[in-house]
Write a protein that holds these residues in place. Structure first.
Motif, short mmCIF file in Angstrom:
data_model
loop_
_atom_site.label_atom_id
_atom_site.label_comp_id
_atom_site.label_asym_id
_atom_site.label_seq_id
_atom_site.Cartn_x
_atom_site.Cartn_y
_atom_site.Cartn_z
N HIS A 10 28.50 21.62 42.86
CA HIS A 10 27.56 22.67 42.23
C HIS A 10 28.23 23.94 42.31
O HIS A 10 27.91 25.01 41.58
CB HIS A 10 26.24 22.65 43.07
N ARG A 379 20.06 18.31 41.63
CA ARG A 379 19.81 19.51 41.08
C ARG A 379 19.61 20.63 41.89
O ARG A 379 18.46 20.70 42.64
CB ARG A 379 18.75 19.10 40.15
N SER A 382 18.44 27.92 42.15
CA SER A 382 18.78 29.04 42.96
C SER A 382 17.49 29.52 43.53
O SER A 382 16.41 29.14 43.65
CB SER A 382 19.43 29.97 41.82
N VAL A 403 17.17 29.06 38.64
CA VAL A 403 18.28 28.33 37.67
C VAL A 403 18.62 27.08 38.18
O VAL A 403 19.17 27.09 39.70
CB VAL A 403 19.55 29.45 37.66
N ILE A 404 18.85 26.00 37.56
CA ILE A 404 19.10 24.70 38.04
C ILE A 404 20.42 24.52 37.89
O ILE A 404 20.73 24.66 36.72
CB ILE A 404 18.28 23.77 37.73
N SER A 405 21.30 24.10 38.71
CA SER A 405 22.70 23.42 38.52
C SER A 405 22.50 21.87 38.61
O SER A 405 22.08 21.14 39.67
CB SER A 405 23.47 23.87 39.82
N ASP A 406 22.67 21.33 37.54
CA ASP A 406 22.36 19.87 37.25
C ASP A 406 23.61 19.07 37.21
O ASP A 406 24.30 19.17 36.18
CB ASP A 406 21.35 19.63 36.07
N SER A 412 22.69 23.46 33.04
CA SER A 412 21.76 24.25 33.78
C SER A 412 20.67 24.51 32.87
O SER A 412 20.66 24.67 31.81
CB SER A 412 22.37 25.39 34.26
N GLN A 413 19.63 24.74 33.66
CA GLN A 413 18.13 25.39 33.24
C GLN A 413 17.75 26.31 33.83
O GLN A 413 17.74 26.70 35.00
CB GLN A 413 17.27 24.14 32.81
N ARG A 433 26.71 24.79 32.58
CA ARG A 433 26.23 24.68 34.05
C ARG A 433 26.54 25.76 34.74
O ARG A 433 27.81 26.23 34.76
CB ARG A 433 26.72 23.40 34.63
#
Length: 451
Positions: A10, A379, A382, A403-406, A412-413, A433
């Motif tokens: 991540h 996932r 933040s 904010v997602i680190s996938d 990221s979304q 990402r």
């Protein structure tokens, strides 16, 4: 291939700066979410391997929402002297401009400031370009905490500067227009690490834990756990004379990086809450931050929410762990900062055995209920930033932005959650990402910030 955990998974750094427009949205973004979510992270340049996660240069990530659209994403390094290799320690003493500027980003009095607690803040433009070091027109001559507090009633910015050398603690107040109106040394402070603090309507609350200055720690962050360092809470009245009237209350050994909130209850006692770690929990995190061979799991695996109730009349402190879930990055509806609040939020992490998973947590302090929005395997969310809804009538009437680190999708979304039930409202797909990071802010459009 690096062996440093804070440069992998991540936390793998972005290698360039990009701008993307017209981002894809699933669901419906509430039109009232018109502004910018800006989040900071440690992100060293390619080819640079810092000796500690906290030594990585700062990179800010911004997402621009307007009238139901996701207009842009952009990321920019904070261009400080340290980004180009300038040392913090010089022949003339510390260079307060040689900052990572990678911990937090806040807005006050129309200025966007990237923060790192060992240095001066750095001003950014609305498009995230670097303006330069900001010293409040020469009135700030010390470092500035990365966790200033904006009083929701007065608009004042409260903050401090701490140092392992005397004076150990300086306290400042800037008015709503950004002018420093007060600055003074706080009596009795030590070299204990002071990362965050709290304000109430009538008091300022400092926390000195069991982590203190250690000149033999060579990671570049000269602090370590010390059983001989007394853990204490300092309470002082707000106002110009408060720094001379601080009272220090002993507490159990531990370390708290982030305060959820503090307030005076109906009996005049001060209630303070925040995640804390014990000695083992701190060492596990430290091993990860420095990339030690026995680093074990990622940070926060033993970080549990603690509550202190400080009775100023009796001179006593009641303290207890109020939840056994591993959490960090507490947030709340900041209209209630310094006042009694019912709801607070946090990010959950797997525990030492890998149980629990990542998620966004909501606590109901009135009922004791805990709700978790599980973000999914690999996932990492933040810090969940609360944004009040237009015309809100309840404390939790609003949105959480995270904010997602996938890792599985290498993507990221931005998730927009209903802060009441933690249901997903919308997802904004980002063009890359986004590196796992630390803190950020929602900056709504105003006459001074609208582009």
């Amino acid at each position: 291939m690096t062996s440093k955990p804070y440069l992998t998974g991540h936390y793998t750094p972005a290698v360039d700066e990009i701008t993307a427009t017209g981002l894809a949205v699933e669901g419906a973004l509430p039109p009232e979410l018109t502004g910018r979510l800006i989040r900071n992270s440690h992100n060293p340049k390619p080819g640079v391997t810092p000796t500690h996660w906290f030594k990585g240069s700062g990179m800010v990530h911004g997402i621009r929402l307007r009238d139901g659209r996701a207009e842009w994403y952009r990321n920019r390094w904070v261009h400080t002297p340290a980004l180009d290799g300038a040392p913090y320690l010089t022949d003339h003493g510390p260079d307060l401009t040689a900052s990572t500027a990678g911990t937090h980003v806040v807005e006050h009095a129309g200025r966007l400031l990237a923060l790192c607690e060992a240095n001066l803040p750095f001003e950014l433009t609305p498009e995230l370009d670097t303006v330069g070091a900001f010293d409040f027109d020469g009135k700030l001559r010390s470092a500035m905490t990365a966790h200033p507090k904006t009083d929701p009633v007065t608009g004042e910015l409260h903050f401090f500067g701490s140092s392992p050398f005397p004076p150990h603690l300086l306290y400042y107040v800037a008015d709503a227009e950004g002018r420093i109106t007060h600055g003074a040394e706080v009596s009795g402070a030590t070299a204990s690490l002071k990362h965050d603090f709290a304000i109430t309507r009538h008091h300022v609350v400092f926390i000195e834990g069991s982590v203190t200055f250690d000149p033999d720690e060579h990671s570049g962050i000269p602090y370590s756990w010390n059983d001989a360092q007394p853990a204490r809470i300092g309470v002082m009245p707000r106002g110009p004379r408060g720094t001379d009237e601080i009272r220090w209350f002993p507490i159990a050994p531990g370390n708290m990086l982030h305060a959820a909130n503090a307030y005076e209850d109906d009996r005049g006692r001060i209630v303070l809450e925040g995640p804390t770690v014990d000695r083992e929990g701190f060492q596990l995190s430290w091993n990860w931050w420095v990339g030690a061979p026995d680093r074990g799991t990622e940070p926060n695996t033993r970080s549990h929410t603690r509550r202190w109730v400080i009775d100023l009349t009796a001179g006593s402190v009641d303290e207890r762990i109020i939840d056994d879930l591993a959490v960090e990055f507490p947030t709340l509806n900041e209209d209630f900062l310094g006042a009694e609040h019912r709801y607070q939020y946090a990010v959950s992490f797997p525990d030492q055995q890998g149980f629990g998973g990542y998620g966004v947590v909501k606590y109901d302090r009135a009922t004791g209920a805990r709700r978790i929005h599980q973000t999914g395997d690999a996932r990492l969310p933040s810090e969940a930033v609360f944004v009040p809804a237009a015309g809100a009538t309840r404390e939790d009437d609003g949105y959480l932005l995270t904010v997602i680190s996938d890792l599985k999708q290498d993507a990221s979304q931005l998730l927009v959650l209903d802060a009441s039930g933690l249901d997903r409202i919308a997802t904004v797909h980002l063009p890359r990402r986004v590196t796992g990071g630390i803190h950020g802010s929602w900056i709504p459009d105003t006459d001074s910030t609208r582009e």
